[in-house]
Design a protein around this motif. Structure first.
Motif, PDB file in Angstrom:
ATOM      1  N   UNK A 199      59.695  -8.648 -43.621  1.00 18.64           N
ATOM      2  CA  UNK A 199      60.552  -8.523 -42.434  1.00 18.64           C
ATOM      3  C   UNK A 199      61.234  -7.164 -42.406  1.00 18.64           C
ATOM      4  N   UNK A 200      61.442  -6.631 -43.589  1.00 18.35           N
ATOM      5  CA  UNK A 200      62.187  -5.370 -43.695  1.00 18.35           C
ATOM      6  C   UNK A 200      61.734  -4.646 -44.953  1.00 18.35           C
ATOM      7  N   UNK A 201      61.563  -3.338 -44.862  1.00 22.03           N
ATOM      8  CA  UNK A 201      61.223  -2.545 -46.051  1.00 22.03           C
ATOM      9  C   UNK A 201      62.222  -1.408 -46.213  1.00 22.03           C
ATOM     10  N   UNK A 202      62.853  -1.377 -47.369  1.00 21.91           N
ATOM     11  CA  UNK A 202      63.756  -0.284 -47.735  1.00 21.91           C
ATOM     12  C   UNK A 202      62.932   0.754 -48.499  1.00 21.91           C
ATOM     13  N   UNK A 203      63.106   2.021 -48.149  1.00 24.93           N
ATOM     14  CA  UNK A 203      62.332   3.084 -48.816  1.00 24.93           C
ATOM     15  C   UNK A 203      63.214   4.258 -49.212  1.00 24.93           C
ATOM     16  N   UNK A 204      62.866   4.881 -50.339  1.00 26.78           N
ATOM     17  CA  UNK A 204      63.365   6.213 -50.666  1.00 26.78           C
ATOM     18  C   UNK A 204      62.180   7.160 -50.532  1.00 26.78           C
ATOM     19  N   UNK A 205      62.396   8.406 -50.910  1.00 23.01           N
ATOM     20  CA  UNK A 205      61.301   9.381 -50.803  1.00 23.01           C
ATOM     21  C   UNK A 205      61.311  10.289 -52.028  1.00 23.01           C
ATOM     22  N   UNK A 206      60.128  10.673 -52.475  1.00 21.15           N
ATOM     23  CA  UNK A 206      60.028  11.681 -53.531  1.00 21.15           C
ATOM     24  C   UNK A 206      60.114  13.069 -52.902  1.00 21.15           C
ATOM     25  N   UNK A 207      60.397  14.084 -53.701  1.00 25.66           N
ATOM     26  CA  UNK A 207      60.525  15.435 -53.119  1.00 25.66           C
ATOM     27  C   UNK A 207      59.197  15.902 -52.513  1.00 25.66           C
ATOM     28  N   UNK A 208      58.082  15.333 -52.962  1.00 29.25           N
ATOM     29  CA  UNK A 208      56.786  15.722 -52.383  1.00 29.25           C
ATOM     30  C   UNK A 208      56.386  14.823 -51.209  1.00 29.25           C
ATOM     31  N   UNK A 217      56.477   1.365 -35.159  1.00 33.07           N
ATOM     32  CA  UNK A 217      57.302   1.133 -33.971  1.00 33.07           C
ATOM     33  C   UNK A 217      58.780   0.893 -34.266  1.00 33.07           C
ATOM     34  N   UNK A 218      59.122   0.602 -35.510  1.00 35.19           N
ATOM     35  CA  UNK A 218      60.524   0.281 -35.804  1.00 35.19           C
ATOM     36  C   UNK A 218      60.944   0.882 -37.152  1.00 35.19           C
ATOM     37  N   UNK A 219      60.758   2.188 -37.279  1.00 36.87           N
ATOM     38  CA  UNK A 219      61.137   2.891 -38.521  1.00 36.87           C
ATOM     39  C   UNK A 219      62.341   3.777 -38.245  1.00 36.87           C
ATOM     40  N   UNK A 220      63.268   3.798 -39.179  1.00 36.38           N
ATOM     41  CA  UNK A 220      64.498   4.584 -39.034  1.00 36.38           C
ATOM     42  C   UNK A 220      64.664   5.466 -40.261  1.00 36.38           C
ATOM     43  N   UNK A 221      65.014   6.706 -40.049  1.00 34.26           N
ATOM     44  CA  UNK A 221      65.212   7.638 -41.154  1.00 34.26           C
ATOM     45  C   UNK A 221      66.718   7.875 -41.271  1.00 34.26           C
ATOM     46  N   UNK A 222      67.314   7.388 -42.336  1.00 31.76           N
ATOM     47  CA  UNK A 222      68.755   7.516 -42.531  1.00 31.76           C
ATOM     48  C   UNK A 222      69.031   8.678 -43.488  1.00 31.76           C
ATOM     49  N   UNK A 262      61.412  -0.741 -40.957  1.00 33.77           N
ATOM     50  CA  UNK A 262      61.451   0.110 -42.160  1.00 33.77           C
ATOM     51  C   UNK A 262      62.649   1.053 -42.074  1.00 33.77           C
ATOM     52  N   UNK A 263      63.413   1.133 -43.153  1.00 32.03           N
ATOM     53  CA  UNK A 263      64.487   2.130 -43.241  1.00 32.03           C
ATOM     54  C   UNK A 263      64.167   3.040 -44.416  1.00 32.03           C
ATOM     55  N   UNK A 264      64.026   4.329 -44.128  1.00 31.86           N
ATOM     56  CA  UNK A 264      63.813   5.329 -45.176  1.00 31.86           C
ATOM     57  C   UNK A 264      65.128   6.078 -45.385  1.00 31.86           C
ATOM     58  N   UNK A 265      65.648   5.997 -46.599  1.00 33.85           N
ATOM     59  CA  UNK A 265      66.941   6.624 -46.921  1.00 33.85           C
ATOM     60  C   UNK A 265      66.696   7.933 -47.672  1.00 33.85           C
ATOM     61  N   UNK A 266      67.314   9.019 -47.186  1.00 30.11           N
ATOM     62  CA  UNK A 266      67.142  10.320 -47.855  1.00 30.11           C
ATOM     63  C   UNK A 266      68.519  10.978 -47.982  1.00 30.11           C
ATOM     64  N   UNK A 267      68.889  11.275 -49.212  1.00 31.47           N
ATOM     65  CA  UNK A 267      70.224  11.840 -49.430  1.00 31.47           C
ATOM     66  C   UNK A 267      70.167  13.051 -50.365  1.00 31.47           C
ATOM     67  N   UNK A 268      71.155  13.932 -50.199  1.00 31.00           N
ATOM     68  CA  UNK A 268      71.342  15.038 -51.134  1.00 31.00           C
ATOM     69  C   UNK A 268      70.648  16.318 -50.697  1.00 31.00           C
ATOM     70  N   UNK A 269      71.281  17.415 -51.043  1.00 25.93           N
ATOM     71  CA  UNK A 269      70.776  18.739 -50.697  1.00 25.93           C
ATOM     72  C   UNK A 269      69.388  18.982 -51.280  1.00 25.93           C
ATOM     73  N   UNK A 270      69.125  18.396 -52.469  1.00 26.12           N
ATOM     74  CA  UNK A 270      67.824  18.614 -53.109  1.00 26.12           C
ATOM     75  C   UNK A 270      66.677  17.980 -52.329  1.00 26.12           C
TER      76      UNK A 270
END
Ligand code: GLP
Length: 254
Positions: A127-136, A227-232, A193-201
Motif C-alpha cells: 500500500x505504501x513504500x518508504x524509500x531512501x536513496x544512495x548517492x549514486x 502515479x503517486x510518488x512523492x520526493x520529500x 511511494x515516498x522517497x526521503x532525501x536529506x542532507x547536503x551530501x
C-alpha cells in the motif's frame, strides 16, 4: 512531486504521522519499510507518537523491508533486521510474524528472493513504500543499471555503495559485497511511494535525479513514471535545485 521541508526533523515528523496512520489502519495494510540514517529520526518520532497514543495491537499491519545484506544474520549489529528491531519493532511490540525482511543468512537465496516478491503480491501488493536513496541514485539496493522490470534479487554492491555504507562498520573489509533487494518492479507496484532525501551530501544526487530522464542508470528516476510518488527533501538536500523549484515546493507542514 517534491515537498521541501526546512529541516530533516520536520520532514521526519511529517513522515512519521503518515506511517502512524497506515500502521493503525482498520483495514489490512502492507507497508514497505527502509533503513539508513535518513530514517532514524522518522522511526524515533513514530515510536514517540505511538507510545503517547497508548497500547496498540497493529492487527491489520504487515511490513516488508526493502533489503538486507547477504551473509549477516539477524543478530549482527549491521544487519537491517537488527536495525529494524532496534529502531522500531522492539519499541512498539510489533510481532515477528508481521514483519518481513529478506533473510541474508538463508541457504537458498534464489528461492528466498522468489518467495519474497510472491509474498508481497499475495498480500495484494504494497500500500505504501518508504524509500531512501544512495548517492549514486540507488533505491533499495538496486544499483545503476538494474533493469526496471527486476523482482527481488541478489546484487553485487558497487564500490561507491560499500564506501558510503562503510561508515557503519569497524573495518571496510567487513562491509558485505552482496545484498538482497526488492526489485524495481516490486517497488513500482506500491500504490504510493515516498522517497526521503536529506542532507547536503545528497544535494548533488537530488540534482542528478531532477535532471535525469527515466533511465536505468539513475534507478530513482523510475519514480517519475509512478502515479503517486512523492520526493520529500530537507532544505540542505534541495540546495542545488533551481531556485524556482525550491520555492514552489517549499512546505512548512509538519
Ligand atoms: C543503503 C540502503 C538504502 C538506503 C541508503 C541510504 O544503501 N540499502 O535503502 O536508502 O543506504 O542510506 P542513508 O539514509 O544512511 O543515507
Amino acid at each position: 512531486m517534491y515537498l521541501v521541508f526546512p529541516t530533516h526533523a520536520e520532514l521526519a515528523r511529517y513522515t512519521s504521522q503518515k506511517l502512524k496512520t497506515l500502521m493503525l489502519s482498520a483495514v489490512p495494510t502492507t507497508v514497505g519499510l527502509a533503513t539508513g540514517s535518513t530514517m532514524e529520526p522518522v522511526y524515533a518520532n513514530l515510536i514517540q507518537s505511538l507510545q503517547s497514543a497508548g497500547p496498540q495491537d497493529f492487527k491489520q499491519l504487515v511490513s516488508f523491508n526493502l533489503d538486507e545484506y547477504v551473509g549477516l544474520n539477524r543478530q549482527h549489529p549491521q544487519s537491517y533486521r537488527y536495525y529494524m528491531q532496534q529502531h522500531l519493532f522492539d519499541h512498539i511490540g510489533l510481532p515477528d510474524e508481521q514483519t518481513f525482511l529478506p533473510d541474508g543468512s538463508c541457504t537458498d537465496i534464489d528461492e528466498q528472493c522468489a518467495w519474497y516478491s510472491q509474498a508481497i503480491q499475495q498480500r495484494g501488493g504494497l500500500d505504501f513504500q518508504l524509500l531512501g536513496i544512495g548517492t549514486n541514485g540507488h533505491i533499495g539496493f538496486n544499483e545503476p543499471g538494474t533493469p526496471f522490470d527486476s523482482r527481488t534479487h541478489v546484487v553485487e554492491l558497487s564500490e561507491q555503495t560499500r564506501i558510503d555504507n562503510g561508515r557503519f562498520f569497524d573495518d571496510f573489509a567487513e562491509v558485505p559485497t552482496h545484498a538482497i533487494t526488492l526489485g524495481i518492479a516490486d517497488i513500482m507496484e506500491a500504490k504510493e511511494v515516498w522517497l526521503l532525501i536529506t542532507g547536503e551530501h545528497k544535494a548533488q544526487t537530488v540534482l542528478n535525479y531532477h535532471r535525469s530522464a527515466v533511465d536505468e542508470n539513475m534507478p530513482a528516476s523510475v519514480l517519475k513514471r509512478h502515479p503517486n510518488a512523492h520526493i520529500l527533501l530537507d532544505q540542505a538536500a534541495a540546495t542545488l535545485l533551481p531556485a524556482e523549484v525550491q520555492t514552489h515546493y517549499r512546505t512548512q507542514a509538519a
